[in-house]
Design a protein around this motif. Structure first.
Motif, PDB file in Angstrom:
ATOM      1  N   PRO A   3       0.821  -1.210   0.000  1.00 32.14           N
ATOM      2  CA  PRO A   3       0.000   0.000   0.000  1.00 32.14           C
ATOM      3  C   PRO A   3       0.850   1.254   0.000  1.00 32.14           C
ATOM      4  O   PRO A   3       0.521   2.241  -0.658  1.00 32.14           O
ATOM      5  N   ARG A   6       2.134   1.938  -3.491  1.00 32.96           N
ATOM      6  CA  ARG A   6       1.121   2.448  -4.410  1.00 32.96           C
ATOM      7  C   ARG A   6       0.821   3.908  -4.104  1.00 32.96           C
ATOM      8  O   ARG A   6       0.711   4.734  -5.003  1.00 32.96           O
ATOM      9  N   THR A   7       0.655   4.232  -2.817  1.00 31.32           N
ATOM     10  CA  THR A   7       0.355   5.607  -2.445  1.00 31.32           C
ATOM     11  C   THR A   7       1.515   6.515  -2.778  1.00 31.32           C
ATOM     12  O   THR A   7       1.334   7.633  -3.261  1.00 31.32           O
ATOM     13  N   ARG A  10       1.731   7.512  -6.361  1.00 36.59           N
ATOM     14  CA  ARG A  10       0.708   8.470  -6.767  1.00 36.59           C
ATOM     15  C   ARG A  10       0.958   9.866  -6.221  1.00 36.59           C
ATOM     16  O   ARG A  10       0.658  10.872  -6.862  1.00 36.59           O
ATOM     17  N   GLU A 161      -3.936  11.443   3.031  1.00 37.87           N
ATOM     18  CA  GLU A 161      -4.188  10.489   1.950  1.00 37.87           C
ATOM     19  C   GLU A 161      -3.709   9.091   2.355  1.00 37.87           C
ATOM     20  O   GLU A 161      -4.385   8.089   2.118  1.00 37.87           O
ATOM     21  N   GLY A 162      -2.523   9.040   2.976  1.00 38.88           N
ATOM     22  CA  GLY A 162      -1.996   7.753   3.406  1.00 38.88           C
ATOM     23  C   GLY A 162      -2.833   7.127   4.498  1.00 38.88           C
ATOM     24  O   GLY A 162      -3.054   5.911   4.516  1.00 38.88           O
ATOM     25  N   ALA A 164      -5.966   7.478   5.002  1.00 38.91           N
ATOM     26  CA  ALA A 164      -7.260   7.021   4.479  1.00 38.91           C
ATOM     27  C   ALA A 164      -7.188   5.589   3.965  1.00 38.91           C
ATOM     28  O   ALA A 164      -8.208   4.893   3.922  1.00 38.91           O
ATOM     29  N   GLU A 165      -5.979   5.144   3.589  1.00 38.12           N
ATOM     30  CA  GLU A 165      -5.820   3.808   3.019  1.00 38.12           C
ATOM     31  C   GLU A 165      -5.046   2.857   3.917  1.00 38.12           C
ATOM     32  O   GLU A 165      -5.072   1.647   3.700  1.00 38.12           O
ATOM     33  N   ASN A 166      -4.338   3.410   4.922  1.00 41.83           N
ATOM     34  CA  ASN A 166      -3.441   2.594   5.741  1.00 41.83           C
ATOM     35  C   ASN A 166      -3.534   3.007   7.200  1.00 41.83           C
ATOM     36  O   ASN A 166      -4.334   3.869   7.571  1.00 41.83           O
ATOM     37  N   THR A 170       2.055   3.650   8.731  1.00 40.95           N
ATOM     38  CA  THR A 170       2.304   3.636   7.296  1.00 40.95           C
ATOM     39  C   THR A 170       2.145   5.025   6.702  1.00 40.95           C
ATOM     40  O   THR A 170       2.890   5.418   5.790  1.00 40.95           O
ATOM     41  N   ALA A 171       1.182   5.793   7.201  1.00 47.33           N
ATOM     42  CA  ALA A 171       0.988   7.162   6.715  1.00 47.33           C
ATOM     43  C   ALA A 171       2.193   8.037   7.063  1.00 47.33           C
ATOM     44  O   ALA A 171       2.631   8.858   6.248  1.00 47.33           O
TER      45      ALA A 171
END
Length: 231
Positions: A3, A6-7, A10, A161-162, A164-166, A170-171
């Protein structure tokens, strides 16, 4: 790690674009280059931007994070007996790719102990406040100056943003990786302060002098105490 990769792919476009823009611009005629390239190449308004040597990179990462980094980009060339001469510091796409790969490894190692890195606990009660404090504090050390408001908000957006997905760790790793590939980290830019004198020179700022002294004496960036004294 997937993840994060990928982040990062982007959201780290700005750092990649700036670095590759510096490569593409060249230094044959600084007067014809962009403002970003002028920072690297030099010219009537800018001192040349000095890229961290491998030794300096290793020292800075160790001083900031306590991690022994292993940069994989091409070895530094020597000019007149020194390995930190601007004219002997080319920047290639191989450098950029290796900088991103090394930053990802360093960020993963640093966030293995997220409490020690941020000082907020593994799962902070207020993750946003913790991230803002970390970004301002670490960014000042990494960039050797306080972050601009725009830079601070950019890293906050990256964190959000990080997150929101992790998870929180990780963010933060994503933010740390982005900082470690930013041109403001890899290059020592000097723009000076105050008025231009009759010979076209501008005095260095206190923070720029502190950075010069620190790298001359220790081949590393100034610590918080030296930055405090310089401001």
């Amino acid at each position: 790690m997937a993840p994060l990769m990928r982040t990062s792919a982007r959201l780290s476009w700005r750092s990649a674009w700036l670095l590759t823009a510096l490569i593409s611009a060249g230094c044959d005629d600084p007067q014809e280059t962009s403002a970003d390239a002028a920072l690297l190449c030099g010219g009537p308004e800018w001192a040349p931007g000095r890229r961290l040597t491998q030794l300096e990179y290793v020292n800075v990462v160790h001083d900031l994070l306590g991690i022994d980094a292993a940069p994989t980009w091409p070895s530094d060339a020597s000019s007149v007996g020194f390995d930190n001469q601007v004219e002997a510091q080319p920047l290639s796409y191989q450098h950029v790719e290796a900088m991103f790969a090394t930053a990802q490894l360093v960020a993963a190692d640093a966030t293995a102990d997220i409490e020690a890195l941020t000082g907020c606990g593994a799962v902070p009660a207020d993750e946003g406040a913790c991230a803002r404090d970390f970004i301002a504090r670490f960014g000042r050390l990494a960039f050797r100056r306080p972050l601009s408001a725009e830079e601070g908000e950019r890293f906050i957006e990256l964190f959000e943003e990080g997150l929101a997905e992790n998870d929180f760790s990780t963010a933060i790793a994503l933010v740390l990786q982005a900082m470690l590939v930013d041109p403001a980290f890899h290059f020592r830019f000097e723009v000076g302060q105050g008025a231009v004198d009759d010979e076209g020179n501008v005095a260095l700022s206190g923070l720029e002098v502190a950075s010069r002294l620190s790298f001359m004496l220790w081949s590393s960036s100034p610590d918080a105490a030296l930055l405090d004294a310089a401001e």
